[in-house]
Write a protein that holds these residues in place. Structure first.
Motif, PDB file in Angstrom:
ATOM      1  N   LEU A 135       0.826  -1.207   0.000  1.00  0.00           N
ATOM      2  CA  LEU A 135       0.000   0.000   0.000  1.00  0.00           C
ATOM      3  C   LEU A 135       0.864   1.262   0.000  1.00  0.00           C
ATOM      4  CD1 LEU A 135      -2.910  -0.863   2.447  1.00  0.00           C
ATOM      5  CD2 LEU A 135      -3.106  -0.317   0.032  1.00  0.00           C
ATOM      6  N   ILE A 136       1.958   1.234   0.751  1.00  0.00           N
ATOM      7  CA  ILE A 136       2.857   2.393   0.771  1.00  0.00           C
ATOM      8  C   ILE A 136       3.485   2.614  -0.602  1.00  0.00           C
ATOM      9  CG2 ILE A 136       5.051   3.251   1.698  1.00  0.00           C
ATOM     10  CD1 ILE A 136       4.252   1.946   4.372  1.00  0.00           C
ATOM     11  N   ILE A 137       3.965   1.545  -1.229  1.00  0.00           N
ATOM     12  CA  ILE A 137       4.588   1.663  -2.549  1.00  0.00           C
ATOM     13  C   ILE A 137       3.567   2.147  -3.575  1.00  0.00           C
ATOM     14  CG2 ILE A 137       5.629   0.344  -4.428  1.00  0.00           C
ATOM     15  CD1 ILE A 137       6.999  -1.357  -2.230  1.00  0.00           C
ATOM     16  N   SER A 138       2.353   1.604  -3.516  1.00  0.00           N
ATOM     17  CA  SER A 138       1.311   2.024  -4.454  1.00  0.00           C
ATOM     18  C   SER A 138       0.938   3.488  -4.261  1.00  0.00           C
ATOM     19  CB  SER A 138       0.074   1.153  -4.281  1.00  0.00           C
ATOM     20  OG  SER A 138       0.350  -0.170  -4.613  1.00  0.00           O
ATOM     21  N   SER A 139       0.843   3.918  -3.022  1.00  0.00           N
ATOM     22  CA  SER A 139       0.469   5.308  -2.781  1.00  0.00           C
ATOM     23  C   SER A 139       1.580   6.265  -3.217  1.00  0.00           C
ATOM     24  CB  SER A 139       0.118   5.529  -1.318  1.00  0.00           C
ATOM     25  OG  SER A 139       1.232   5.313  -0.501  1.00  0.00           O
ATOM     26  N   LEU A 140       2.840   5.874  -3.020  1.00  0.00           N
ATOM     27  CA  LEU A 140       3.935   6.725  -3.501  1.00  0.00           C
ATOM     28  C   LEU A 140       3.946   6.804  -5.028  1.00  0.00           C
ATOM     29  CD1 LEU A 140       6.840   5.697  -1.104  1.00  0.00           C
ATOM     30  CD2 LEU A 140       5.539   7.829  -1.122  1.00  0.00           C
ATOM     31  N   LEU A 160       3.468  10.210  -7.267  1.00  0.00           N
ATOM     32  CA  LEU A 160       4.368  10.652  -8.338  1.00  0.00           C
ATOM     33  C   LEU A 160       3.620  10.832  -9.655  1.00  0.00           C
ATOM     34  CD1 LEU A 160       7.511   8.450  -7.593  1.00  0.00           C
ATOM     35  CD2 LEU A 160       7.266  10.910  -7.285  1.00  0.00           C
ATOM     36  N   TYR A 161       2.692   9.943  -9.945  1.00  0.00           N
ATOM     37  CA  TYR A 161       1.902  10.067 -11.163  1.00  0.00           C
ATOM     38  C   TYR A 161       0.998  11.292 -11.089  1.00  0.00           C
ATOM     39  CZ  TYR A 161      -0.733   8.554 -15.236  1.00  0.00           C
ATOM     40  OH  TYR A 161      -1.327   8.486 -16.461  1.00  0.00           O
ATOM     41  N   ALA A 162       0.471  11.579  -9.897  1.00  0.00           N
ATOM     42  CA  ALA A 162      -0.341  12.787  -9.714  1.00  0.00           C
ATOM     43  C   ALA A 162       0.501  14.036  -9.958  1.00  0.00           C
ATOM     44  CB  ALA A 162      -0.942  12.813  -8.320  1.00  0.00           C
ATOM     45  N   TYR A 163       1.737  14.020  -9.476  1.00  0.00           N
ATOM     46  CA  TYR A 163       2.634  15.164  -9.709  1.00  0.00           C
ATOM     47  C   TYR A 163       2.878  15.375 -11.199  1.00  0.00           C
ATOM     48  CZ  TYR A 163       6.812  18.032  -9.746  1.00  0.00           C
ATOM     49  OH  TYR A 163       7.712  19.021 -10.007  1.00  0.00           O
ATOM     50  N   GLN A 164       3.078  14.284 -11.918  1.00  0.00           N
ATOM     51  CA  GLN A 164       3.259  14.388 -13.374  1.00  0.00           C
ATOM     52  C   GLN A 164       2.019  14.978 -14.039  1.00  0.00           C
ATOM     53  OE1 GLN A 164       4.254  10.480 -14.748  1.00  0.00           O
ATOM     54  NE2 GLN A 164       6.432  10.706 -14.277  1.00  0.00           N
ATOM     55  N   ASN A 165       0.848  14.562 -13.573  1.00  0.00           N
ATOM     56  CA  ASN A 165      -0.383  15.100 -14.151  1.00  0.00           C
ATOM     57  C   ASN A 165      -0.559  16.574 -13.820  1.00  0.00           C
ATOM     58  OD1 ASN A 165      -1.315  12.828 -15.507  1.00  0.00           O
ATOM     59  ND2 ASN A 165      -2.246  11.989 -13.674  1.00  0.00           N
ATOM     60  N   PHE A 166      -0.209  16.980 -12.592  1.00  0.00           N
ATOM     61  CA  PHE A 166      -0.288  18.395 -12.239  1.00  0.00           C
ATOM     62  C   PHE A 166       0.656  19.226 -13.095  1.00  0.00           C
ATOM     63  CE2 PHE A 166      -2.050  17.319  -7.891  1.00  0.00           C
ATOM     64  CZ  PHE A 166      -3.253  17.960  -8.100  1.00  0.00           C
ATOM     65  N   VAL A 180      -7.569  13.598  -8.428  1.00  0.00           N
ATOM     66  CA  VAL A 180      -8.113  12.276  -8.111  1.00  0.00           C
ATOM     67  C   VAL A 180      -7.013  11.349  -7.599  1.00  0.00           C
ATOM     68  CG1 VAL A 180      -9.147  10.215  -9.130  1.00  0.00           C
ATOM     69  CG2 VAL A 180     -10.080  12.463  -9.663  1.00  0.00           C
ATOM     70  N   LEU A 181      -5.880  11.336  -8.250  1.00  0.00           N
ATOM     71  CA  LEU A 181      -4.787  10.471  -7.818  1.00  0.00           C
ATOM     72  C   LEU A 181      -4.219  10.908  -6.473  1.00  0.00           C
ATOM     73  CD1 LEU A 181      -3.008   9.836 -11.221  1.00  0.00           C
ATOM     74  CD2 LEU A 181      -4.277   8.193  -9.859  1.00  0.00           C
ATOM     75  N   SER A 182      -4.209  12.194  -6.212  1.00  0.00           N
ATOM     76  CA  SER A 182      -3.758  12.669  -4.902  1.00  0.00           C
ATOM     77  C   SER A 182      -4.697  12.199  -3.802  1.00  0.00           C
ATOM     78  CB  SER A 182      -3.683  14.195  -4.881  1.00  0.00           C
ATOM     79  OG  SER A 182      -2.719  14.652  -5.780  1.00  0.00           O
ATOM     80  N   LEU A 183      -5.993  12.271  -4.047  1.00  0.00           N
ATOM     81  CA  LEU A 183      -6.963  11.824  -3.051  1.00  0.00           C
ATOM     82  C   LEU A 183      -6.864  10.322  -2.805  1.00  0.00           C
ATOM     83  CD1 LEU A 183     -10.093  13.938  -4.056  1.00  0.00           C
ATOM     84  CD2 LEU A 183      -8.588  14.262  -2.085  1.00  0.00           C
ATOM     85  N   ILE A 184      -6.682   9.554  -3.863  1.00  0.00           N
ATOM     86  CA  ILE A 184      -6.524   8.110  -3.705  1.00  0.00           C
ATOM     87  C   ILE A 184      -5.250   7.795  -2.936  1.00  0.00           C
ATOM     88  CG2 ILE A 184      -6.169   5.932  -4.938  1.00  0.00           C
ATOM     89  CD1 ILE A 184      -8.012   7.013  -7.115  1.00  0.00           C
ATOM     90  N   SER A 185      -4.184   8.524  -3.212  1.00  0.00           N
ATOM     91  CA  SER A 185      -2.920   8.320  -2.511  1.00  0.00           C
ATOM     92  C   SER A 185      -3.064   8.620  -1.020  1.00  0.00           C
ATOM     93  CB  SER A 185      -1.839   9.200  -3.130  1.00  0.00           C
ATOM     94  OG  SER A 185      -0.634   9.074  -2.447  1.00  0.00           O
ATOM     95  N   ILE A 186      -3.746   9.705  -0.686  1.00  0.00           N
ATOM     96  CA  ILE A 186      -3.977  10.048   0.718  1.00  0.00           C
ATOM     97  C   ILE A 186      -4.830   8.984   1.396  1.00  0.00           C
ATOM     98  CG2 ILE A 186      -5.145  11.720   2.233  1.00  0.00           C
ATOM     99  CD1 ILE A 186      -4.208  13.885   0.214  1.00  0.00           C
ATOM    100  N   PHE A 187      -5.841   8.481   0.688  1.00  0.00           N
ATOM    101  CA  PHE A 187      -6.697   7.427   1.230  1.00  0.00           C
ATOM    102  C   PHE A 187      -5.887   6.166   1.529  1.00  0.00           C
ATOM    103  CE2 PHE A 187      -9.442   3.717   0.352  1.00  0.00           C
ATOM    104  CZ  PHE A 187     -10.314   3.848   1.419  1.00  0.00           C
ATOM    105  N   MET A 188      -4.972   5.814   0.631  1.00  0.00           N
ATOM    106  CA  MET A 188      -4.166   4.610   0.844  1.00  0.00           C
ATOM    107  C   MET A 188      -3.210   4.777   2.022  1.00  0.00           C
ATOM    108  SD  MET A 188      -3.435   3.477  -3.047  1.00  0.00           S
ATOM    109  CE  MET A 188      -3.316   1.714  -2.976  1.00  0.00           C
ATOM    110  N   ILE A 189      -2.642   5.952   2.190  1.00  0.00           N
ATOM    111  CA  ILE A 189      -1.801   6.205   3.357  1.00  0.00           C
ATOM    112  C   ILE A 189      -2.647   6.110   4.631  1.00  0.00           C
ATOM    113  CG2 ILE A 189      -0.452   7.987   4.555  1.00  0.00           C
ATOM    114  CD1 ILE A 189       1.105   6.694   2.340  1.00  0.00           C
TER     115      ILE A 189
END
Length: 69
Positions: free
Chosen positions: A14-19, A23-29, A39-48
């Motif tokens: 879960l940690i690796i997936s959220s990281l 990173l993919y969210a940063y690329q999209n931003f 959306v990817l940032s919110l999913i990442s926060i949810f996984m953390i």
């Protein structure tokens, strides 16, 4: 019924997936795709949050098992 602990490899995955999602969210931003990045940032926060919840749950289960002995 005995409570089951969450395996540490699940926490690690879960940690690796959220990281990776962060990173993919940063690329999209940086690419100007704000909706995908949000959306990817919110999913990442949810996984953390799931990892934190799982670690707390495992700690509480350990305390209950040690207190009972």
């Amino acid at each position: 019924m005995e409570k089951v602990k969450i395996h540490p490899l699940i926490h690690a995955s879960l940690i690796i997936s959220s990281l990776t999602m962060a990173l993919y969210a940063y690329q999209n931003f940086s690419g100007g795709q704000m909706a995908y990045g949000t959306v990817l940032s919110l999913i990442s926060i949810f996984m953390i949050g799931l990892v934190v919840f799982g670690l707390n749950r495992n700690r509480k289960i350990d305390e209950e098992q040690n207190f009972g002995n």
